[in-house]
Design a protein around this motif. Structure first.
Motif, PDB file in Angstrom:
ATOM      1  N   ARG A   1       0.873  -1.109   0.082  1.00 34.65           N
ATOM      2  CA  ARG A   1      -0.097  -0.038   0.036  1.00 34.65           C
ATOM      3  C   ARG A   1       0.898   1.083   0.037  1.00 34.65           C
ATOM      4  O   ARG A   1       1.730   1.412   0.830  1.00 34.65           O
ATOM      5  N   ARG A   2       0.591   2.200  -0.877  1.00 40.13           N
ATOM      6  CA  ARG A   2       1.201   3.522  -0.904  1.00 40.13           C
ATOM      7  C   ARG A   2       0.370   4.479  -1.676  1.00 40.13           C
ATOM      8  O   ARG A   2      -0.554   4.081  -2.090  1.00 40.13           O
ATOM      9  N   SER A   3       0.378   5.568  -1.471  1.00 39.78           N
ATOM     10  CA  SER A   3      -0.035   6.559  -2.256  1.00 39.78           C
ATOM     11  C   SER A   3      -0.019   6.792  -3.476  1.00 39.78           C
ATOM     12  O   SER A   3       1.092   7.156  -4.148  1.00 39.78           O
TER      13      SER A   3
ATOM     14  N   ARG B   1      -0.706   8.163  -7.177  1.00 47.42           N
ATOM     15  CA  ARG B   1      -1.228   9.625  -7.592  1.00 47.42           C
ATOM     16  C   ARG B   1      -1.419   9.720  -9.137  1.00 47.42           C
ATOM     17  O   ARG B   1      -1.285  10.761  -9.650  1.00 47.42           O
TER      18      ARG B   1
ATOM     19  N   PHE C   1      -6.936  21.444   9.518  1.00 43.59           N
ATOM     20  CA  PHE C   1      -6.280  19.963   9.505  1.00 43.59           C
ATOM     21  C   PHE C   1      -4.835  19.967  10.101  1.00 43.59           C
ATOM     22  O   PHE C   1      -4.608  18.997  10.800  1.00 43.59           O
TER      23      PHE C   1
ATOM     24  N   ILE D   1       8.552  14.583   1.598  1.00 43.41           N
ATOM     25  CA  ILE D   1       7.610  14.016   0.544  1.00 43.41           C
ATOM     26  C   ILE D   1       7.069  15.112  -0.370  1.00 43.41           C
ATOM     27  O   ILE D   1       7.149  14.878  -1.574  1.00 43.41           O
TER      28      ILE D   1
ATOM     29  N   ASN E   1      -5.528  16.198  -7.490  1.00 46.83           N
ATOM     30  CA  ASN E   1      -6.560  15.761  -6.524  1.00 46.83           C
ATOM     31  C   ASN E   1      -7.869  15.521  -6.508  1.00 46.83           C
ATOM     32  O   ASN E   1      -8.520  14.779  -6.247  1.00 46.83           O
TER      33      ASN E   1
ATOM     34  N   PHE F   1      -6.765  11.853  -9.230  1.00 49.21           N
ATOM     35  CA  PHE F   1      -5.797  11.549  -9.981  1.00 49.21           C
ATOM     36  C   PHE F   1      -6.248  10.652 -11.310  1.00 49.21           C
ATOM     37  O   PHE F   1      -5.405   9.527 -11.293  1.00 49.21           O
TER      38      PHE F   1
ATOM     39  N   CYS G   1      -5.399   6.532  -2.794  1.00 50.11           N
ATOM     40  CA  CYS G   1      -4.621   7.720  -2.257  1.00 50.11           C
ATOM     41  C   CYS G   1      -5.686   8.254  -1.210  1.00 50.11           C
ATOM     42  O   CYS G   1      -6.777   9.005  -1.534  1.00 50.11           O
ATOM     43  N   PRO G   2      -5.244   8.285   0.200  1.00 50.46           N
ATOM     44  CA  PRO G   2      -6.124   9.233   1.001  1.00 50.46           C
ATOM     45  C   PRO G   2      -5.754  10.561   0.767  1.00 50.46           C
ATOM     46  O   PRO G   2      -4.751  11.156   0.336  1.00 50.46           O
ATOM     47  N   GLN G   3      -6.976  11.420   0.774  1.00 49.76           N
ATOM     48  CA  GLN G   3      -6.926  13.139   0.589  1.00 49.76           C
ATOM     49  C   GLN G   3      -7.469  13.800   1.551  1.00 49.76           C
ATOM     50  O   GLN G   3      -8.735  14.034   1.601  1.00 49.76           O
ATOM     51  N   ALA G   4      -6.529  14.537   2.123  1.00 43.84           N
ATOM     52  CA  ALA G   4      -7.133  15.445   2.813  1.00 43.84           C
ATOM     53  C   ALA G   4      -7.560  16.936   2.176  1.00 43.84           C
ATOM     54  O   ALA G   4      -7.900  17.880   2.556  1.00 43.84           O
ATOM     55  N   ALA G   5      -7.185  16.822   0.655  1.00 46.73           N
ATOM     56  CA  ALA G   5      -7.369  17.989  -0.274  1.00 46.73           C
ATOM     57  C   ALA G   5      -9.103  18.220  -0.282  1.00 46.73           C
ATOM     58  O   ALA G   5      -9.184  19.409  -0.831  1.00 46.73           O
TER      59      ALA G   5
ATOM     60  N   THR H   1       7.990   6.416  -0.002  1.00 45.76           N
ATOM     61  CA  THR H   1       8.364   7.375   1.206  1.00 45.76           C
ATOM     62  C   THR H   1       9.115   6.738   2.178  1.00 45.76           C
ATOM     63  O   THR H   1       9.061   5.494   2.254  1.00 45.76           O
TER      64      THR H   1
ATOM     65  N   ARG I   1      10.261   6.129   6.368  1.00 49.80           N
ATOM     66  CA  ARG I   1       9.581   6.304   7.853  1.00 49.80           C
ATOM     67  C   ARG I   1      10.903   6.578   8.904  1.00 49.80           C
ATOM     68  O   ARG I   1      11.840   5.949   8.665  1.00 49.80           O
TER      69      ARG I   1
HETATM   70  C1  LIG Z   1      -5.255  11.805   6.335  1.00 50.99           C
HETATM   71  C2  LIG Z   1      -4.299  11.744   5.240  1.00 50.99           C
HETATM   72  C3  LIG Z   1      -4.586  12.780   4.190  1.00 50.99           C
HETATM   73  C4  LIG Z   1      -3.800  12.777   3.052  1.00 50.99           C
HETATM   74  N1  LIG Z   1      -4.068  13.885   1.882  1.00 50.99           N
HETATM   75  C5  LIG Z   1      -3.548  13.614   0.939  1.00 50.99           C
HETATM   76  C6  LIG Z   1      -3.756  14.767  -0.177  1.00 50.99           C
HETATM   77  O1  LIG Z   1      -4.864  15.410  -0.120  1.00 50.99           O
HETATM   78  N2  LIG Z   1      -3.210  14.572  -1.192  1.00 50.99           N
HETATM   79  C7  LIG Z   1      -2.221  13.448  -1.429  1.00 50.99           C
HETATM   80  O2  LIG Z   1      -1.624  13.566  -2.690  1.00 50.99           O
HETATM   81  N3  LIG Z   1      -1.709  12.665  -0.635  1.00 50.99           N
HETATM   82  C8  LIG Z   1      -2.336  12.777   0.625  1.00 50.99           C
HETATM   83  N4  LIG Z   1      -2.029  11.807   1.753  1.00 50.99           N
HETATM   84  C9  LIG Z   1      -0.889  10.770   1.442  1.00 50.99           C
HETATM   85  C10 LIG Z   1       0.094  11.165   2.221  1.00 50.99           C
HETATM   86  O3  LIG Z   1       1.118  11.929   1.581  1.00 50.99           O
HETATM   87  C11 LIG Z   1       0.896   9.639   2.223  1.00 50.99           C
HETATM   88  O4  LIG Z   1       0.365   8.972   3.082  1.00 50.99           O
HETATM   89  C12 LIG Z   1       2.344   9.858   3.152  1.00 50.99           C
HETATM   90  O5  LIG Z   1       3.262  10.869   2.289  1.00 50.99           O
HETATM   91  C13 LIG Z   1       3.155   8.398   3.237  1.00 50.99           C
HETATM   92  O6  LIG Z   1       3.148   7.954   1.722  1.00 50.99           O
HETATM   93  P1  LIG Z   1       2.484   6.667   1.413  1.00 50.99           P
HETATM   94  O7  LIG Z   1       1.130   6.806   1.558  1.00 50.99           O
HETATM   95  O8  LIG Z   1       2.845   6.409  -0.217  1.00 50.99           O
HETATM   96  O9  LIG Z   1       3.050   5.552   2.461  1.00 50.99           O
HETATM   97  C14 LIG Z   1      -2.901  11.930   2.845  1.00 50.99           C
HETATM   98  C15 LIG Z   1      -2.600  10.924   3.718  1.00 50.99           C
HETATM   99  C16 LIG Z   1      -3.407  10.635   4.910  1.00 50.99           C
HETATM  100  C17 LIG Z   1      -3.075   9.616   5.898  1.00 50.99           C
END
Ligand SMILES: Cc1cc2nc3c(=O)[nH]c(=O)nc-3n(C[C@H](O)[C@H](O)[C@H](O)COP(=O)(O)O)c2cc1C
Length: 228
Positions: A10-12, A14, A83, A99, A124, A128, A169-173, A213, A215
């Motif tokens: 699992r990774r984000s 994009r 946030f 990052i 976002n 993506f 990809c989780p997104q707080a955007a 990324t 840790r």
């Molecule tokens: C709650 C939360 C919100 C996030 N919001 C965004 C976002 O809006 N856009 C984005 O590109 N990545 C977003 N991310 C991804 C993080 O940047 C990413 O989880 C972090 O850099 C670790 O990388 P990985 O998920 O590839 O392990 C978010 C992650 C989390 C947990």
């Protein structure tokens, strides 16, 4: 898929392929993720899944809103919660810079290149290019403890997605655009948009997906006491 494999893969992501994800698969992912724990089993989450014309309508409306804000200098879309603290400190500041610049470096976006940064941030709002978007809401009546539960749900969604060879990809955007998301999903004024999740098939040729990324070492984030 083994749990460790799901966690490690699992990774984000994009950049996604246009390949569809069926409603049935999304339902199965959400059904499994609903097994996530929550305080006193309140299950305070509500997920709005969007695809097709609804996903596109949201993407178009947000793109228009961003363009309008850029032209007028007036931002009509603001989040209902804060946030991050405005005065971000280390080590968090350093980690987020790593990052941020890691991603921008891959995409050849340099400091001050506002056009490219604006466009990349805008990615976002098409998820993506993922065919499915998930919006995670919480009842506004609830408190910080229940927000923690939403994180449990989101992580389970993202791990279960791996079982179906899907990425996320989780997104707080998304929270600033809660009004647009509400309009298209029917989410109520009594619900607060906490995050989005892009869901789909990874575009393995996209340069942004080569980002890996780091840790912090365990010593930095843990402390042990009392062990023999
Ligand atoms: C709650 C939360 C919100 C996030 N919001 C965004 C976002 O809006 N856009 C984005 O590109 N990545 C977003 N991310 C991804 C993080 O940047 C990413 O989880 C972090 O850099 C670790 O990388 P990985 O998920 O590839 O392990 C978010 C992650 C989390 C947990």
């Amino acid at each position: 898929m083994q749990l460790v494999e799901a966690i490690e893969s699992r990774r984000s992501v994009r950049a996604f392929l246009p390949d569809p994800v069926s409603q049935e698969t999304v339902r199965e992912i959400l059904r499994l993720a609903s097994r996530s724990p929550s305080g006193t089993n309140m299950q305070p989450w509500k997920v709005y899944a969007v695809g097709g014309a609804v996903r596109q309508g949201i993407a178009d409306d947000v793109a228009a809103a961003r363009e309008r804000a850029r032209e007028t200098g007036v931002e009509e879309h603001v989040s209902e919660h804060r946030f991050y603290p405005p005065d971000m400190r280390d080590p968090y500041r350093a980690r987020r810079r790593e990052i941020g610049w890691g991603l921008y470096g891959l995409l050849d976006i340099t400091k001050g290149d506002r056009e490219k940064a604006f466009a990349q941030h805008g990615r976002n709002y098409t998820f993506f290019d993922a065919p499915v978007g998930l919006f995670v809401f919480i009842d506004k009546h609830l408190e910080i403890g229940s927000w923690l539960d939403l994180g449990m749900l989101m992580q389970t969604i993202m791990l279960v997605a791996r079982e179906y060879d899907l990425h996320t990809c989780p997104q707080a955007a998304w929270p600033p655009y809660h009004r647009i998301v509400r309009k298209w999903t029917g989410a109520g004024e009594d619900e607060e948009l906490v995050a989005g999740i892009a869901l789909g098939h990874e575009d393995t040729r996209a340069i942004e997906n080569t980002l890996r990324t780091t840790r912090a070492p365990l010593e930095e984030i843990t402390s042990f006491a009392g062990f023999e």
